[in-house]
Design a protein around this motif. Structure first.
Motif, PDB file in Angstrom:
ATOM      1  N   TRP A  69     -94.937  -7.989 -34.037  1.00 18.36           N
ATOM      2  CA  TRP A  69     -94.845  -6.552 -34.264  1.00 18.36           C
ATOM      3  C   TRP A  69     -93.478  -6.028 -33.864  1.00 18.36           C
ATOM      4  O   TRP A  69     -92.873  -5.212 -34.572  1.00 18.36           O
ATOM      5  CB  TRP A  69     -95.940  -5.817 -33.491  1.00 18.36           C
ATOM      6  CG  TRP A  69     -97.222  -5.665 -34.245  1.00 18.36           C
ATOM      7  CD1 TRP A  69     -98.314  -6.494 -34.203  1.00 18.36           C
ATOM      8  CD2 TRP A  69     -97.556  -4.627 -35.176  1.00 18.36           C
ATOM      9  NE1 TRP A  69     -99.307  -6.035 -35.052  1.00 18.36           N
ATOM     10  CE2 TRP A  69     -98.867  -4.886 -35.653  1.00 18.36           C
ATOM     11  CE3 TRP A  69     -96.884  -3.507 -35.644  1.00 18.36           C
ATOM     12  CZ2 TRP A  69     -99.512  -4.064 -36.576  1.00 18.36           C
ATOM     13  CZ3 TRP A  69     -97.528  -2.678 -36.561  1.00 18.36           C
ATOM     14  CH2 TRP A  69     -98.817  -2.961 -37.021  1.00 18.36           C
ATOM     15  N   MET A  70     -92.980  -6.476 -32.714  1.00 17.71           N
ATOM     16  CA  MET A  70     -91.698  -5.959 -32.225  1.00 17.71           C
ATOM     17  C   MET A  70     -90.509  -6.470 -33.035  1.00 17.71           C
ATOM     18  O   MET A  70     -89.402  -5.940 -32.923  1.00 17.71           O
ATOM     19  CB  MET A  70     -91.534  -6.314 -30.747  1.00 17.71           C
ATOM     20  CG  MET A  70     -92.477  -5.531 -29.841  1.00 17.71           C
ATOM     21  SD  MET A  70     -92.171  -5.758 -28.069  1.00 17.71           S
ATOM     22  CE  MET A  70     -92.654  -7.481 -27.859  1.00 17.71           C
ATOM     23  N   GLU A 314     -87.941   9.219 -35.874  1.00 10.99           N
ATOM     24  CA  GLU A 314     -87.795   9.353 -37.323  1.00 10.99           C
ATOM     25  C   GLU A 314     -86.411   8.925 -37.792  1.00 10.99           C
ATOM     26  O   GLU A 314     -86.243   8.355 -38.876  1.00 10.99           O
ATOM     27  CB  GLU A 314     -88.073  10.795 -37.746  1.00 10.99           C
ATOM     28  CG  GLU A 314     -88.003  11.013 -39.244  1.00 10.99           C
ATOM     29  CD  GLU A 314     -88.305  12.440 -39.643  1.00 10.99           C
ATOM     30  OE1 GLU A 314     -87.885  12.838 -40.740  1.00 10.99           O
ATOM     31  OE2 GLU A 314     -88.947  13.168 -38.849  1.00 10.99           O
ATOM     32  N   ARG A 315     -85.382   9.153 -36.976  1.00  7.32           N
ATOM     33  CA  ARG A 315     -84.023   8.812 -37.364  1.00  7.32           C
ATOM     34  C   ARG A 315     -83.809   7.311 -37.533  1.00  7.32           C
ATOM     35  O   ARG A 315     -82.838   6.885 -38.172  1.00  7.32           O
ATOM     36  CB  ARG A 315     -83.031   9.343 -36.322  1.00  7.32           C
ATOM     37  CG  ARG A 315     -82.829  10.842 -36.372  1.00  7.32           C
ATOM     38  CD  ARG A 315     -81.788  11.283 -35.364  1.00  7.32           C
ATOM     39  NE  ARG A 315     -81.493  12.705 -35.481  1.00  7.32           N
ATOM     40  CZ  ARG A 315     -80.603  13.219 -36.308  1.00  7.32           C
ATOM     41  NH1 ARG A 315     -79.900  12.405 -37.086  1.00  7.32           N
ATOM     42  NH2 ARG A 315     -80.391  14.512 -36.361  1.00  7.32           N
ATOM     43  N   SER A 316     -84.701   6.505 -36.960  1.00 12.17           N
ATOM     44  CA  SER A 316     -84.528   5.055 -37.073  1.00 12.17           C
ATOM     45  C   SER A 316     -85.021   4.504 -38.408  1.00 12.17           C
ATOM     46  O   SER A 316     -84.798   3.331 -38.712  1.00 12.17           O
ATOM     47  CB  SER A 316     -85.264   4.344 -35.926  1.00 12.17           C
ATOM     48  OG  SER A 316     -86.667   4.535 -36.020  1.00 12.17           O
ATOM     49  N   MET A 317     -85.663   5.349 -39.209  1.00 11.74           N
ATOM     50  CA  MET A 317     -86.117   4.905 -40.524  1.00 11.74           C
ATOM     51  C   MET A 317     -84.917   4.699 -41.440  1.00 11.74           C
ATOM     52  O   MET A 317     -83.870   5.321 -41.267  1.00 11.74           O
ATOM     53  CB  MET A 317     -87.066   5.943 -41.158  1.00 11.74           C
ATOM     54  CG  MET A 317     -88.301   6.252 -40.364  1.00 11.74           C
ATOM     55  SD  MET A 317     -89.384   7.439 -41.202  1.00 11.74           S
ATOM     56  CE  MET A 317     -90.278   6.345 -42.302  1.00 11.74           C
ATOM     57  N   GLU A 345     -90.382   0.383 -37.499  1.00 12.56           N
ATOM     58  CA  GLU A 345     -89.123   0.025 -36.871  1.00 12.56           C
ATOM     59  C   GLU A 345     -89.394  -0.404 -35.436  1.00 12.56           C
ATOM     60  O   GLU A 345     -90.253   0.165 -34.754  1.00 12.56           O
ATOM     61  CB  GLU A 345     -88.132   1.185 -36.909  1.00 12.56           C
ATOM     62  CG  GLU A 345     -87.699   1.587 -38.317  1.00 12.56           C
ATOM     63  CD  GLU A 345     -86.944   0.480 -39.054  1.00 12.56           C
ATOM     64  OE1 GLU A 345     -86.274  -0.336 -38.390  1.00 12.56           O
ATOM     65  OE2 GLU A 345     -87.030   0.430 -40.303  1.00 12.56           O
ATOM     66  N   SER A 346     -88.651  -1.401 -34.960  1.00 14.89           N
ATOM     67  CA  SER A 346     -88.990  -2.087 -33.717  1.00 14.89           C
ATOM     68  C   SER A 346     -88.993  -1.180 -32.491  1.00 14.89           C
ATOM     69  O   SER A 346     -89.840  -1.339 -31.607  1.00 14.89           O
ATOM     70  CB  SER A 346     -88.028  -3.257 -33.487  1.00 14.89           C
ATOM     71  OG  SER A 346     -86.691  -2.796 -33.399  1.00 14.89           O
ATOM     72  N   ARG A 351     -92.440   1.051 -28.431  1.00 19.00           N
ATOM     73  CA  ARG A 351     -92.927   2.204 -27.657  1.00 19.00           C
ATOM     74  C   ARG A 351     -94.447   2.314 -27.739  1.00 19.00           C
ATOM     75  O   ARG A 351     -95.118   2.590 -26.730  1.00 19.00           O
ATOM     76  CB  ARG A 351     -92.269   3.476 -28.189  1.00 19.00           C
ATOM     77  CG  ARG A 351     -92.794   4.778 -27.617  1.00 19.00           C
ATOM     78  CD  ARG A 351     -92.247   5.114 -26.260  1.00 19.00           C
ATOM     79  NE  ARG A 351     -92.715   6.428 -25.827  1.00 19.00           N
ATOM     80  CZ  ARG A 351     -92.114   7.590 -26.142  1.00 19.00           C
ATOM     81  NH1 ARG A 351     -90.996   7.574 -26.859  1.00 19.00           N
ATOM     82  NH2 ARG A 351     -92.609   8.732 -25.718  1.00 19.00           N
ATOM     83  N   LEU A 352     -95.020   2.078 -28.912  1.00 21.50           N
ATOM     84  CA  LEU A 352     -96.475   2.143 -29.052  1.00 21.50           C
ATOM     85  C   LEU A 352     -97.155   1.022 -28.272  1.00 21.50           C
ATOM     86  O   LEU A 352     -98.211   1.230 -27.665  1.00 21.50           O
ATOM     87  CB  LEU A 352     -96.872   2.078 -30.528  1.00 21.50           C
ATOM     88  CG  LEU A 352     -96.478   3.259 -31.412  1.00 21.50           C
ATOM     89  CD1 LEU A 352     -97.149   3.135 -32.784  1.00 21.50           C
ATOM     90  CD2 LEU A 352     -96.839   4.587 -30.771  1.00 21.50           C
TER      91      LEU A 352
END
Length: 382
Positions: A69-70, A314-317, A345-346, A351-352
């Protein structure tokens, strides 16, 4: 039948990383814990199928899943390059403009998911699933999808020979050897991901019409169910005195996805609680007359609004994806549920996972009592 604990993993796109965090903390406390029944839908189907195909300890399995996932990025889930996205959007517009003409291009989804298929081929060991069932390590794996032809919910089950099929209103099960195609179908988010063809029929996300998400675990013989949700507990209803602006499309789509992925699980958990309460009112000597059985349930929830967490990342998209979803109004909502489903995004996924670990640690006493089969009332955390 001996005590059978089921792990029920719901859908939610990128939110599925939260489940991994919860499981990773549990695994580190109980490295050899076993869930003989695994059920999943959408992102939960990916997690459940991966775990079903592992032969090492639960801790090692979950650690490996967390690493996968990461390591994700959007381009490993769907094509986010500008030509691909622009081409799909153009085909949608042309199809609408031609009013269903035979000349209109066929639109399967807003994004192309070939990268996810390749990723799952590396992730899932289908031969190991069969081996784990043969050795008794796994009783059953269930993956749920929606038949676009009939509109019915179909649960594909791979399990021990005595596992019985079931059929209810608008939903049924069928024995299958779970493959990447089944998982792809279960994870085909409506409108965004294209449907998948299995046995000549097209299937999409299993959450679409799954009115009883806990049902597969129940029918597979679970005596207790550990379910992981990706939505925090609802607080008291509050009404603002200020006039609200008209909701942007992003907010409406987010509500739609929440209703698909999350609402039915909450309703089904409430239904199971009522059944258990009614059974508890029947004297032990007469419970043999009942057709229902008591199933202990523990629901784990995030302590934070994942939509608000997604807003921070959102900016990492990829710029092309970010441009399109901002056109739907994601900047005008405080909690971006739409982004939370599509943000592969990793940094966000990590974070999740960390949030899931913290929440599991906070609720470890309840989880431990549940795993140790101590008598306790049905509970819900978060």
């Amino acid at each position: 039948m001996t005590d059978q604990t089921a792990l029920v993993l719901s859908g939610g796109g990128a939110r599925g990383a939260y489940q991994v965090g919860v499981l990773r903390f549990i695994a580190r406390q109980r490295p050899d814990v076993n869930f003989p029944i695994l059920t999943g839908v959408s992102a939960g189907a990916i997690n459940a199928t991966f775990l079903a195909g592992r032969g090492d300890s639960f801790e090692a399995s979950v650690d490996a899943l967390a690493e996968h996932w990461m390591s994700l990025c959007t381009n490993r889930v769907f094509r986010s390059d500008l030509p691909s996205l622009a081409g799909n959007v153009f085909r949608v517009m042309v199809s609408l403009g031609l009013g269903g003409s035979s000349l209109a291009p066929r639109v399967k989804g807003l994004v192309a998911t070939e990268p996810l298929h390749r990723f799952l081929e590396q992730l899932i060991d289908t031969d190991a699933i069969a081996s784990n069932i043969d050795t008794g390590r796994l009783r059953a794996l269930a993956v749920t999808a929606t038949s676009y032809g009939s509109g019915r919910t179909v649960t594909f089950v791979q399990g021990e020979p005595d596992v019985q099929a079931w059929e209810r209103v608008r939903r049924f099960s069928t024995r299958s050897q779970i493959s990447v195609e089944h998982v792809m179908a279960s994870a085909a988010i409506p409108m965004f991901f294209p449907a998948c063809k299995i046995g000549g029929r097209y299937f999409g996300d299993g959450s679409l019409r799954q009115s009883h998400p806990l049902s597969p675990a129940y029918h597979l013989g679970a005596t207790r169910i550990l379910a992981i949700s990706s939505r925090m507990r609802s607080g008291p209803m509050q009404h603002s005195a200020e006039d609200q602006p008209y909701p942007p499309a992003a907010q409406l789509i987010g509500l739609l996805l929440n209703s698909i992925f999350l609402d039915n699980r909450d309703v089904d958990a409430e239904r199971l609680r009522r059944i258990n309460y009614l059974i508890s009112r029947v004297p032990e000597s007469r419970r043999w007359l009942l057709t229902e059985k008591e199933v202990k349930l523990l629901v784990l929830r995030p302590s934070s609004d994942i939509g608000q967490v997604a807003k921070e990342y959102e900016r990492s998209m990829p710029a092309s994806v970010r441009y399109l979803i901002r056109g739907l109004g994601t900047r005008r909502v405080a909690s971006s549920d739409l982004v939370s489903y599509l943000l592969f995004e990793s940094d966000y996924l990590t974070r999740l996972i960390e949030l899931g670990e913290r929440d599991a640690e906070r609720n470890w006493l309840k989880i431990r009592r549940f795993l140790d089969m101590e008598d306790a009332d049905i509970q819900e955390t978060g």
